[in-house]
Scaffold this motif. Structure first.
Motif, short mmCIF file in Angstrom:
data_model
loop_
_atom_site.label_atom_id
_atom_site.label_comp_id
_atom_site.label_asym_id
_atom_site.label_seq_id
_atom_site.Cartn_x
_atom_site.Cartn_y
_atom_site.Cartn_z
N LEU A 251 47.27 52.51 38.96
CA LEU A 251 46.52 51.41 39.76
C LEU A 251 47.17 51.36 41.00
O LEU A 251 48.46 51.42 41.30
N ASP A 252 46.46 50.77 42.21
CA ASP A 252 46.99 50.67 43.43
C ASP A 252 47.48 49.17 43.86
O ASP A 252 46.78 48.24 44.26
N VAL A 253 48.65 49.01 43.15
CA VAL A 253 49.24 47.76 43.26
C VAL A 253 50.63 47.84 43.56
O VAL A 253 51.39 48.79 43.17
N SER A 254 51.06 46.98 44.40
CA SER A 254 52.46 46.54 44.77
C SER A 254 52.81 45.17 44.54
O SER A 254 52.01 44.55 44.05
N CYS A 255 54.10 44.82 44.53
CA CYS A 255 54.60 43.57 44.35
C CYS A 255 55.85 43.32 45.19
O CYS A 255 56.46 44.31 45.61
#
Length: 417
Positions: A251-255
């Motif tokens: 998934l194209d997720v960053s944090c």
């Protein structure tokens, strides 16, 4: 400004001069020479400082000022000066002003106020109109004006369909959507971590469940929409695990994580001092350990100071009524360097620009000079007199830190403490 930096140890894993101690000659904003010794034949301004180290300019992905509307907390001019003296050449500025930054004109205003400054200001536009969580803001127009992401600062999007639409719409132009990880009905009126400590202090608790439920919801929405999501300032061990799993599923997720959430725990609240009232709240040592491990294995992409100046009238009051937030630019390096090696600390402070489509410039001959100057070995106890911010709500008051910043060279300008 032409500058000769003398005897500086270069800390830049992307540079051929990494770990070398060299002189660096900067002419018209460009690095023209890097050598063991450079004669100052042209009588340029010379920078000679104790135990001088230089790195690529640092980036902070979550900075709040006050202007417009809350200038008593921080003006843009003083906020950018504070960033420079804290080692940051690039800052992403939140939209929590009055009025909120939610239009083309507002983004243009911020950029105009920062024009000619050594620190580059990158606006984060409000995700919804007036940041009220009801209708999407003018995302595409704000992108055209220079917004790099969209976020209702520390305000959770309660309506899942609104978040779904935001992810779908922004995917048409590569927009990055933030979602603050808090389920409001679960967090309720909680003002600190829900734990044994909150019970013993008699303060209402905000459980990690509130954060984790919102993250689960948003990850499902991201999987459905195929958008581009950033989850700011996570604080729990399970949040790290959830994002680690999402990344494994491509998934194209960053944090990101706030530096104070890596170091301080809810034990600090025994004093009832409101400088420890932050959102998300300080959690437990096991949460801190999981967050640190998340940074080491790459699950967490970015560290941030989450710099949020609050005026004394809204901070020096009863704990339940005080506003959330701490200033953090001035303590970012010194705090981070107490738990990580020098190389890792600098890697973390220079990381994250690519997520926003920003350039990362190595220290190399022929490249634009965008440098942070610092002394990594100095140990000291931080106090309010060391703050440049107008507001003085520092969570690290009285804490031992390691490493002091001298300043920056950026945009043809040298700024030193």
């Amino acid at each position: 400004m032409n500058v000769l930096i003398k005897s500086a140890t270069i800390v830049d894993s992307k540079s051929d001069f990494h770990n070398d101690t060299c002189d660096i000659l900067i002419q018209k904003g460009i690095i023209t020479q890097i050598q063991k010794q450079i004669e100052n034949t042209s009588k340029f301004k010379e920078v000679t400082l104790d135990n001088l180290h230089v790195s690529q300019g640092w980036f902070d992905s979550s900075v709040s000022f006050g202007e417009p509307g809350y200038e008593e907390r921080e003006t843009i001019a003083n906020g950018l000066r504070t960033a420079a003296l804290s080692g940051f050449t690039d800052v992403a500025v939140n939209s929590n002003t009055n009025p909120a930054i939610d239009s083309y004109a507002d983004i243009s205003f911020l950029k105009a106020k920062a024009q000619g400054n050594p620190v580059n200001l990158f606006p984060i536009g409000a995700l919804t109109k007036h940041s009220d969580g009801e209708d999407l803001g003018e995302l595409y127009d704000m992108t055209n004006a220079g917004a790099i992401a969209f976020y209702d600062y520390q305000k959770p999007i309660k309506n899942p369909n609104l978040m779904k639409l935001a992810l779908q719409y922004a995917s048409n132009f590569g927009g990055l959507i933030y979602s603050f990880p808090q389920e409001s009905k679960i967090s309720g009126l909680g003002v600190m971590n829900e734990n044994v400590m909150s019970t013993s202090l008699g303060l209402k608790g905000n459980p990690t469940l509130a954060e984790e439920l919102q993250i689960v919801r948003d990850l499902f929405l991201l999987e459905y929409t195929g958008g581009k999501l950033h989850i700011p300032t996570i604080s729990s061990a399970k949040s790290v695990a959830l994002i680690r799993d999402a990344k494994a599923r491509k998934l194209d997720v960053s944090c990101s994580v706030a530096i104070h959430n890596l170091i301080l725990t809810d034990d600090e609240l025994k004093t009832f001092h409101t400088r420890f009232k932050v959102a998300p709240p300080l959690r437990t040592q096991s949460d801190c350990n999981a967050l640190i491990e998340g940074l080491k294995d790459g699950t967490i992409d970015i560290v941030t100071s989450d710099h949020n100046p609050i005026d004394i009238e809204h901070k020096k009051i009863e704990f339940d009524y005080a506003k959330y937030g701490t200033v953090g630019l001035e303590t970012a390096f010194g705090a981070l360097h107490t738990i990580f090696s020098l190389k890792k600390s600098i890697d973390l402070l220079t990381k994250g620009k690519e997520r926003y489509g920003l350039e990362s410039i190595p220290i190399a001959i022929g490249e634009k000079a965008k440098l942070t100057l610092f002394n990594p070995s100095e140990n000291y106890t931080f106090n309010k007199d060391m703050l440049h911010s107008t507001s003085k709500n520092t969570i690290f008051e009285g804490h031992k830190l390691k490493g002091k910043v001298y300043g920056i060279y950026s945009n043809h300008q040298l700024v030193l403490n």
